[in-house]
Design a protein around this motif. Structure first.
Motif, PDB file in Angstrom:
ATOM      1  N   ARG A 155      20.968  11.809   6.280  1.00  0.00           N
ATOM      2  CA  ARG A 155      21.598  11.113   6.206  1.00  0.00           C
ATOM      3  C   ARG A 155      21.297   9.852   7.392  1.00  0.00           C
ATOM      4  NH1 ARG A 155      27.361  11.524   5.433  1.00  0.00           N
ATOM      5  NH2 ARG A 155      26.753  11.760   7.920  1.00  0.00           N
ATOM      6  N   GLY A 156      21.285   9.923   8.326  1.00  0.00           N
ATOM      7  CA  GLY A 156      20.673   9.552   9.518  1.00  0.00           C
ATOM      8  C   GLY A 156      19.266   9.607   9.379  1.00  0.00           C
ATOM      9  N   CYS A 179      25.438   8.416  15.486  1.00  0.00           N
ATOM     10  CA  CYS A 179      24.334   9.754  16.510  1.00  0.00           C
ATOM     11  C   CYS A 179      23.560   8.487  17.829  1.00  0.00           C
ATOM     12  CB  CYS A 179      24.159  10.716  15.561  1.00  0.00           C
ATOM     13  SG  CYS A 179      25.247  12.145  14.990  1.00  0.00           S
ATOM     14  N   LEU A 222      24.595   4.583   9.640  1.00  0.00           N
ATOM     15  CA  LEU A 222      24.740   5.447   8.598  1.00  0.00           C
ATOM     16  C   LEU A 222      26.371   6.315   7.953  1.00  0.00           C
ATOM     17  CD1 LEU A 222      21.102   6.202   7.392  1.00  0.00           C
ATOM     18  CD2 LEU A 222      22.358   4.489   6.538  1.00  0.00           C
ATOM     19  N   HIS A 263      28.931  15.517   9.632  1.00  0.00           N
ATOM     20  CA  HIS A 263      29.515  14.390  10.878  1.00  0.00           C
ATOM     21  C   HIS A 263      28.927  15.798  12.292  1.00  0.00           C
ATOM     22  CE1 HIS A 263      34.446  13.806   9.489  1.00  0.00           C
ATOM     23  NE2 HIS A 263      32.559  13.254   8.848  1.00  0.00           N
ATOM     24  N   ASN A 264      27.686  15.186  12.336  1.00  0.00           N
ATOM     25  CA  ASN A 264      26.844  16.094  13.247  1.00  0.00           C
ATOM     26  C   ASN A 264      26.634  16.877  13.976  1.00  0.00           C
ATOM     27  OD1 ASN A 264      24.070  16.595  13.934  1.00  0.00           O
ATOM     28  ND2 ASN A 264      23.517  14.917  14.653  1.00  0.00           N
ATOM     29  N   TRP A 289      29.806   8.080  12.844  1.00  0.00           N
ATOM     30  CA  TRP A 289      29.675   9.282  14.357  1.00  0.00           C
ATOM     31  C   TRP A 289      28.452   8.324  15.594  1.00  0.00           C
ATOM     32  CZ3 TRP A 289      32.652  13.099  14.155  1.00  0.00           C
ATOM     33  CH2 TRP A 289      32.335  14.032  14.789  1.00  0.00           C
ATOM     34  N   LEU A 300      19.615  15.664  13.371  1.00  0.00           N
ATOM     35  CA  LEU A 300      20.582  14.076  13.144  1.00  0.00           C
ATOM     36  C   LEU A 300      20.683  15.635  11.185  1.00  0.00           C
ATOM     37  CD1 LEU A 300      18.579  11.181  13.425  1.00  0.00           C
ATOM     38  CD2 LEU A 300      20.441  11.795  14.695  1.00  0.00           C
ATOM     39  N   CYS A 301      21.660  14.788  10.395  1.00  0.00           N
ATOM     40  CA  CYS A 301      21.932  14.627   9.015  1.00  0.00           C
ATOM     41  C   CYS A 301      21.092  13.941   8.556  1.00  0.00           C
ATOM     42  CB  CYS A 301      23.588  14.736   9.590  1.00  0.00           C
ATOM     43  SG  CYS A 301      23.573  12.528   8.456  1.00  0.00           S
TER      44      CYS A 301
HETATM   45  S1  SF4 Z   1      26.007  11.727  11.411  1.00  0.00           S
HETATM   46 FE1  SF4 Z   1      23.954  11.255  10.467  1.00  0.00          FE
HETATM   47  S2  SF4 Z   1      24.925  10.008   9.321  1.00  0.00           S
HETATM   48 FE2  SF4 Z   1      25.868   9.779  10.731  1.00  0.00          FE
HETATM   49  S3  SF4 Z   1      25.482   9.138  13.012  1.00  0.00           S
HETATM   50 FE3  SF4 Z   1      25.086  11.343  12.706  1.00  0.00          FE
HETATM   51  S4  SF4 Z   1      22.614  11.241  11.963  1.00  0.00           S
HETATM   52 FE4  SF4 Z   1      24.187   9.426  11.296  1.00  0.00          FE
END
Ligand code: SF4
Length: 727
Positions: A87-88, A57, A52, A218-219, A55, A84-85
């Motif tokens: 979004r993830g 993750c 998403l 940015h996680n 980055w 995770l953030c």
């Molecule tokens: S920072 Fe969030 S959206 Fe980006 S790769 Fe990691 S979990 Fe996914």
């Protein structure tokens, strides 16, 4: 649909959509309600990689009854560390988005009318192969350019390279981090990396310049930011807006937008004049100190106050604190740094400041990172191009996307005739939409590969629906990082609808394009063959999700002799490479345009739950943040009779109006001469049913670009807006 230009924007009619539902006819967004998720037990957990954002993750996709119901952070993955953030966590909102592209589409022009038609994969790939063949025969393979964003593009690049097409561009360079890469290369001999090589967790003093950590999610960096705060790191946020990061800072410097170079020069000046820099480190490892000293002599705190609005005592205090912490102080290089067109020079000033602090490979400073060693696959050598693209910008390490637009618009035999667009919504990405759309109209052929019907797909001749990252394998991820790692992306569930993984699409195309043996029969064969070379197997990586090597040599040892990949072999405080090409060898401050009367400078950024267009239509994330708001200084807004919460249209300096209204947020957390909005909203495409008409798009209003003459990045912050209530 009326008579339209062949490259005019096309939507897919609702009748067409109605006939295209799959999954047994009754397809809902998410198989489970949020509240049910905690009590569910997964049938399996698939270790894979988030897409998403860039980055990447490591994620654990929890699957029950063949459906992903939860996504969590992979514990062993060094980029997620089990977290995770937002979004993830909401990635399955993309997987189960009912608005996804469901099958290939072909544009057909009949009697001057243009419309999309559902096609089979065979029809779509045959058409692409034949059109590319015609165009490359007539104009050469150099007339085709590929735009991409994201990891999944790799097999398409392999395919096009083998075909002789070698113009690859990514907006993440010219519209985002390119100036930073080139500035650090000019200074230290290498870029900052992505993920960045920064030891934030161990910093004792961190300066953020327009860097919105915590909003720009940015996680791992955000995790490190929290660790640094917990350990008592002192933070300075330089920003016209009181950002989330500023809320964590001991000092907020609400700088006048566009004057950052003046502030940076002043800090350099104070560090040198007061001998607060790391003298031993600079004597041993850098060149150009005396010229630098001379060149910043005029950057006194008093003059800098007049330019930036930052009080003299604060300028001096921060410089002295930086000097006090030296090796363990860090001036963050930022990420989205294309602001005013002199961005490489601003990033050079940041690089120089870090060099003076002697924080290179020091605990809490800048790090150089290593990759997990794995050989490449043995693809045939790409065809050599006879007319390789040469940028007009002397330090463009990659091709700036706006240069492809310019070269497409130019009336020259060398102009581009076809674009292959992978995963990037150029309409909302490049700025100067007018030129992008004109270029799209001029092209003979456009292919778009995407998951969602983003605006750009409406300009394509062929639209190919790729499946989401939760439904596919991709290439192995082995980017340079503090802890070198090798991670896998693998499917948690089978592709929905008639979508396909990028590898399969590229392989189908390769057969049609006369390269039948380019790819192995399946991606597992490709992955297995690479892993075998390092004594591992695909099954092993699928089970573990990631192989991690311990960090080594991150910090320099005492008396270590370092050599930098610059012409002098040293850190270049003064750049002769820049001088030779007619640029300032030391960053200078130049004034940027002031606000026209009644206008505010338009600034934009991110929110933790949204990234680019990838999350715009995600219903799970849309619940967290359904629309963006316009931050307006409370006093300035009241002067203009704005009401908190009212919806307004924006009009920019070129009289371009936002297509949708935006809600006003009157706040004291922003300077009175700027306004701020989160990027990625204001979609008007009816195919994006969740995102449509939610908030406004900054991209619509960025009609003026200041191109960085050093590397071609597009500065977007010299655009100004005012308000209207008229629809
Ligand atoms: S920072 Fe969030 S959206 Fe980006 S790769 Fe990691 S979990 Fe996914």
């Amino acid at each position: 649909m009326g008579v339209i230009n062949r490259r005019d924007f096309l939507t897919i009619s609702s009748a067409f959509l109605a006939g295209s539902t799959v999954l047994g006819g009754g397809f809902v967004l998410s198989p489970y309600r949020q509240g049910e998720v905690t009590s569910l037990k997964s049938d399996k957990v698939v270790k894979t990689t988030c897409e998403l954002c860039f980055w990447r993750c490591g994620i654990d996709a929890h699957v029950k009854d063949g459906k992903v119901f939860k996504i969590a952070g992979q514990k062993d993955h060094p980029l997620s560390n089990g977290k995770l953030c937002p979004r993830g966590l909401g990635g399955h909102g993309l997987l189960y988005d009912p608005d996804r592209l469901k099958h290939p589409l072909i544009r057909k022009n009949v009697n001057g009318k243009s419309s999309f038609h559902k096609a089979t994969w065979d029809e779509a790939t045959t058409l692409i192969a034949s059109r590319l063949s015609e165009i490359t025969e007539e104009h050469g393979p150099e007339s085709v350019a590929m735009f991409s964003h994201g990891f999944g593009a790799s097999f398409f690049k392999t395919l096009l390279s083998a075909y002789g097409i070698d113009t690859f561009t990514a907006p993440s360079y010219g519209q985002c981090r390119g100036p930073r890469t080139e500035a650090f290369k000019l200074t230290f001999g290498h870029g900052v990396g992505s993920p960045e090589g920064l030891d934030i967790a161990n910093s004792k003093y961190l300066v953020l310049i327009g860097s919105h950590l915590g909003e720009n999610m940015h996680n791992t960096q955000v995790q490190e930011f929290s660790q640094a705060i917990a350990k008592g790191c002192r933070i300075v946020a330089v920003d016209p807006r009181f950002s989330t990061a500023a809320g964590k800072a001991e000092t907020w410097l609400p700088i006048k937008a566009g004057t950052d170079i003046a502030l940076l020069r002043s800090w350099i000046h104070i560090l040198i004049e007061e001998k607060l820099y790391d003298e031993d480190f600079i004597a041993e490892n850098a060149i150009g100190l005396s010229e630098l000293k001379k060149s910043v002599r005029d950057a006194t705190p008093e003059k800098t106050f007049a330019i930036t609005g930052i009080p003299v005592e604060m300028i001096v205090k921060v410089a002295r604190d930086l000097g006090r912490y030296q090796n363990q102080a860090l001036v963050h290089p930022g990420r989205h740094v294309t602001w005013y067109g002199d961005d490489t020079q601003r990033e050079r000033a940041i690089a120089i400041l870090n060099a003076l602090l002697g924080n290179y490979r020091a605990k809490g400073g800048l790090l150089s990172q290593k990759t997990y060693p794995i050989p490449k696959y043995d693809f045939p050598k790409p065809k050599k191009s006879s007319r390789k693209f040469k940028s007009v910008y002397p330090f463009a390490g990659s091709i700036p996307s706006n240069e492809i637009v310019d070269r497409t618009l130019a009336d020259s035999p060398e102009s581009f005739k076809a674009w292959f667009i992978y995963g990037t919504n150029l309409i909302h990405t490049l700025g100067d939409q007018k030129s992008t759309i004109e270029a799209l109209r001029k092209l003979k052929f456009v292919v778009a590969v995407d998951v969602l019907p983003m605006e750009i797909t409406g300009y394509a001749d062929v639209v190919l629906p790729e499946c989401t990252y939760l439904e596919r394998f991709d290439d192995l991820d082995a980017r340079a990082y503090k802890k070198p790692y090798l991670a896998i992306r693998q499917p948690a569930v089978k592709p929905l609808f008639d979508s396909k993984p990028g590898f399969e699409i590229a392989r189908m195309l390769s057969k049609k394009m006369g390269l039948p043996d380019l790819f192995p029969d399946k991606i597992e064969t490709y992955l297995e063959s690479r892993l075998k070379k390092i004594g591992h197997s695909l099954v092993e990586l699928q089970e573990k999700g990631v192989f991690v090597n311990q960090d080594s040599g991150l910090y320099r040892s005492q008396n270590e002799k370092m050599r930098f990949d610059t012409p002098s072999g040293k850190i270049e405080l003064v750049s002769n490479k820049l001088r030779e090409k007619g640029f300032d060898p030391v960053p200078k401050y130049t004034q940027h345009p002031e606000n026209p009367p009644g206008f505010f400078r338009l600034l934009f950024g991110r929110a933790p739950m949204h990234t680019f267009g990838r999350t715009a239509n995600n219903r799970i994330l849309g619940e967290l943040m359904p629309e963006n708001e316009l931050w307006v200084n409370a006093v300035a807004g009241q002067d203009m009779k704005l009401k908190n919460g009212e919806y307004l249209y924006l009009v920019n300096q070129d009289n371009i109006k936002s297509k949708t209204p935006i809600r006003v947020r009157l706040t004291q957390r922003i300077r009175p001469d700027v306004v701020f909005m989160v990027h990625g909203f204001g979609h008007t495409d009816p195919r994006l049913k969740t995102a449509r008409n939610r908030g406004a798009s900054d991209a619509d209003l960025i009609s003026h670009l200041d191109v960085d003459p050093i590397m071609g990045g597009t500065g977007m912050n010299n655009n100004f807006v005012t308000f209207t209530r008229e629809a």
